[in-house]
Design a protein around this motif. Structure first.
Motif, PDB file in Angstrom:
ATOM      1  N   LYS A 289      35.809  21.078  61.307  1.00 31.29           N
ATOM      2  CA  LYS A 289      34.565  21.053  60.550  1.00 31.29           C
ATOM      3  C   LYS A 289      34.390  19.668  59.939  1.00 31.29           C
ATOM      4  CE  LYS A 289      35.258  24.395  57.652  1.00 31.29           C
ATOM      5  NZ  LYS A 289      34.968  25.392  56.582  1.00 31.29           N
ATOM      6  N   MET A 290      33.174  19.161  60.037  1.00 27.17           N
ATOM      7  CA  MET A 290      32.905  17.834  59.522  1.00 27.17           C
ATOM      8  C   MET A 290      31.487  17.770  58.995  1.00 27.17           C
ATOM      9  SD  MET A 290      33.501  14.191  61.419  1.00 27.17           S
ATOM     10  CE  MET A 290      33.431  12.660  60.505  1.00 27.17           C
ATOM     11  N   THR A 291      31.337  17.240  57.794  1.00 25.49           N
ATOM     12  CA  THR A 291      30.026  17.097  57.182  1.00 25.49           C
ATOM     13  C   THR A 291      29.539  15.665  57.357  1.00 25.49           C
ATOM     14  OG1 THR A 291      30.502  18.802  55.533  1.00 25.49           O
ATOM     15  CG2 THR A 291      28.680  17.301  55.083  1.00 25.49           C
ATOM     16  N   ILE A 292      28.381  15.528  57.953  1.00 29.80           N
ATOM     17  CA  ILE A 292      27.758  14.232  58.157  1.00 29.80           C
ATOM     18  C   ILE A 292      26.341  14.299  57.610  1.00 29.80           C
ATOM     19  CG2 ILE A 292      27.085  12.457  59.806  1.00 29.80           C
ATOM     20  CD1 ILE A 292      29.181  13.563  61.707  1.00 29.80           C
ATOM     21  N   ALA A 293      26.058  13.466  56.617  1.00 34.66           N
ATOM     22  CA  ALA A 293      24.728  13.424  56.000  1.00 34.66           C
ATOM     23  C   ALA A 293      24.280  14.817  55.562  1.00 34.66           C
ATOM     24  CB  ALA A 293      23.722  12.803  56.949  1.00 34.66           C
ATOM     25  N   THR A 294      25.163  15.512  54.894  1.00 32.13           N
ATOM     26  CA  THR A 294      24.972  16.853  54.326  1.00 32.13           C
ATOM     27  C   THR A 294      24.904  17.968  55.367  1.00 32.13           C
ATOM     28  OG1 THR A 294      22.533  16.966  54.226  1.00 32.13           O
ATOM     29  CG2 THR A 294      23.666  15.770  52.455  1.00 32.13           C
ATOM     30  N   ILE A 295      25.047  17.656  56.636  1.00 33.24           N
ATOM     31  CA  ILE A 295      25.008  18.666  57.687  1.00 33.24           C
ATOM     32  C   ILE A 295      26.421  18.985  58.138  1.00 33.24           C
ATOM     33  CG2 ILE A 295      24.164  19.256  59.988  1.00 33.24           C
ATOM     34  CD1 ILE A 295      21.865  17.313  59.520  1.00 33.24           C
ATOM     35  N   LEU A 296      26.748  20.269  58.186  1.00 33.06           N
ATOM     36  CA  LEU A 296      28.073  20.710  58.596  1.00 33.06           C
ATOM     37  C   LEU A 296      28.110  20.935  60.098  1.00 33.06           C
ATOM     38  CD1 LEU A 296      30.938  21.635  57.865  1.00 33.06           C
ATOM     39  CD2 LEU A 296      30.011  23.935  57.533  1.00 33.06           C
ATOM     40  N   TYR A 297      29.059  20.283  60.761  1.00 33.08           N
ATOM     41  CA  TYR A 297      29.237  20.419  62.195  1.00 33.08           C
ATOM     42  C   TYR A 297      30.536  21.140  62.504  1.00 33.08           C
ATOM     43  CZ  TYR A 297      25.550  16.887  62.609  1.00 33.08           C
ATOM     44  OH  TYR A 297      24.361  16.191  62.529  1.00 33.08           O
ATOM     45  N   HIS A 298      30.485  21.972  63.522  1.00 35.86           N
ATOM     46  CA  HIS A 298      31.668  22.666  64.018  1.00 35.86           C
ATOM     47  C   HIS A 298      31.982  22.193  65.431  1.00 35.86           C
ATOM     48  CE1 HIS A 298      30.555  25.487  60.788  1.00 35.86           C
ATOM     49  NE2 HIS A 298      31.843  25.806  60.780  1.00 35.86           N
ATOM     50  N   TYR A 299      33.254  21.942  65.690  1.00 41.34           N
ATOM     51  CA  TYR A 299      33.708  21.528  67.008  1.00 41.34           C
ATOM     52  C   TYR A 299      34.840  22.437  67.462  1.00 41.34           C
ATOM     53  CZ  TYR A 299      31.199  17.335  65.579  1.00 41.34           C
ATOM     54  OH  TYR A 299      30.241  16.459  65.135  1.00 41.34           O
ATOM     55  N   TRP A 300      34.867  22.730  68.752  1.00 41.86           N
ATOM     56  CA  TRP A 300      35.844  23.653  69.309  1.00 41.86           C
ATOM     57  C   TRP A 300      36.539  23.054  70.515  1.00 41.86           C
ATOM     58  CZ3 TRP A 300      36.931  28.250  66.947  1.00 41.86           C
ATOM     59  CH2 TRP A 300      35.997  28.722  66.011  1.00 41.86           C
ATOM     60  N   GLY A 301      37.825  23.336  70.630  1.00 41.44           N
ATOM     61  CA  GLY A 301      38.540  23.020  71.839  1.00 41.44           C
ATOM     62  C   GLY A 301      38.310  24.092  72.886  1.00 41.44           C
ATOM     63  N   GLN A 302      38.875  23.892  74.062  1.00 40.82           N
ATOM     64  CA  GLN A 302      38.689  24.832  75.157  1.00 40.82           C
ATOM     65  C   GLN A 302      39.624  26.028  75.097  1.00 40.82           C
ATOM     66  OE1 GLN A 302      36.208  24.739  77.631  1.00 40.82           O
ATOM     67  NE2 GLN A 302      35.450  23.295  76.079  1.00 40.82           N
TER      68      GLN A 302
END
Length: 119
Positions: A98-111
């Motif tokens: 999880k990473m917040t960039i410019a107040t937006i939370l992003y989720h990233y997933w592995g395979q």
């Protein structure tokens, strides 16, 4: 964005151990939190363990005392040490960031990486 690659899954006997690794494409200390999820056939994906950039951890009740999440910032890698494995631990394990960039939370997933606990 963040690329995540899991490794370390395999087949182990009940009571055995495995260590899963999640390599990130950027420095993990810049990520808000990373965690491990798992999904068994016919079941919902569930949180197994998580660790924040500050080092705080939390675990699912089913794995407390058996699993340990840790990180190596120099290697941009998060680990999940799994001990005393049970057949119920069989699942595909996914790394999450999880990473917040410019107040937006992003989720990233592995395979995902398959863990099979069986005799």
């Amino acid at each position: 964005q963040v690329q995540l690659v899991e490794s370390g899954g395999g087949l182990v006997q009940p009571g055995g151990s495995l260590r899963l690794s999640c390599a990130a494409s950027r420095t993990i200390f810049s990520i808000d939190a990373m965690g491990w999820y798992r999904q068994a056939p016919g079941k919902q994906r569930e949180l197994v363990a998580a660790i924040t950039s500050g080092g705080s951890t939390n675990y699912a009740d089913s794995v407390k005392g058996r699993f340990t999440i840790s990180r190596d910032n120099a290697k941009n890698t998060v680990y999940l040490q799994m001990n005393s494995l049970k057949p119920e631990d069989t699942a595909v394990y996914y790394c999450n960031a999880k990473m917040t960039i410019a107040t937006i939370l992003y989720h990233y997933w592995g395979q995902g990486t398959q863990v099979n606990v069986s005799s």
